[in-house]
Design an enzyme around this catalytic site. Structure first.
Site: not given
Length: 108
Positions: A31, A54, A62-63, A89
DNA sequence: CGTGTGACTCGGT
DNA sequence: GACCGAGCCACAC
């Protein structure tokens, strides 16, 4: 993600989504780093809010945004989900923490 | 325009 | 490591 005609979201939020969407898969950002890119070195919290509101929840990754200490931080759908996606991921999460030294995405 | 709030961060205990 | 307090910023009331 630029809001050209309508003002659905603030410019600030739009920038946050833009930066967030450019994070590659398998990497993460913080952030604070996003805030710094917006010129607000101390607006990390504001960035967090932008992501919380969002409207592009599934579109914007956003993760891939986590806290500076490596904690996953928060997630609109629950931090559990966030962790799950990140692992999918290819990001390894130990004890709910991410190795920023390996996965942090730094772009200048 | 003043207050409260939060997906933050840092420093101290 | 966990908890707490202070500082910063955008946003809703």
């Amino acid at each position: 993600m630029s809001n050209t005609s309508s003002t659905k979201v603030s410019v600030f939020a739009s920038r946050v989504y833009e930066l967030t969407s450019m994070i590659p898969e398998g990497k993460v950002s913080t952030y604070g780093r996003l805030a710094a890119k917006l010129g607000l070195k101390k607006g990390a919290q504001a960035v967090g809010q932008a992501l919380h509101y969002n409207p592009f929840a599934p579109i914007v990754p956003c993760h891939r945004v986590v806290r500076s200490d490596g904690s996953v931080g928060g997630f609109a759908f629950g931090s559990e989900q966030k962790i799950k996606i990140l692992r999918k991921e290819g990001i390894e999460i130990l004890n709910g923490k991410i190795d920023l030294n390996i996965y942090s995405f730094k772009q200048k």
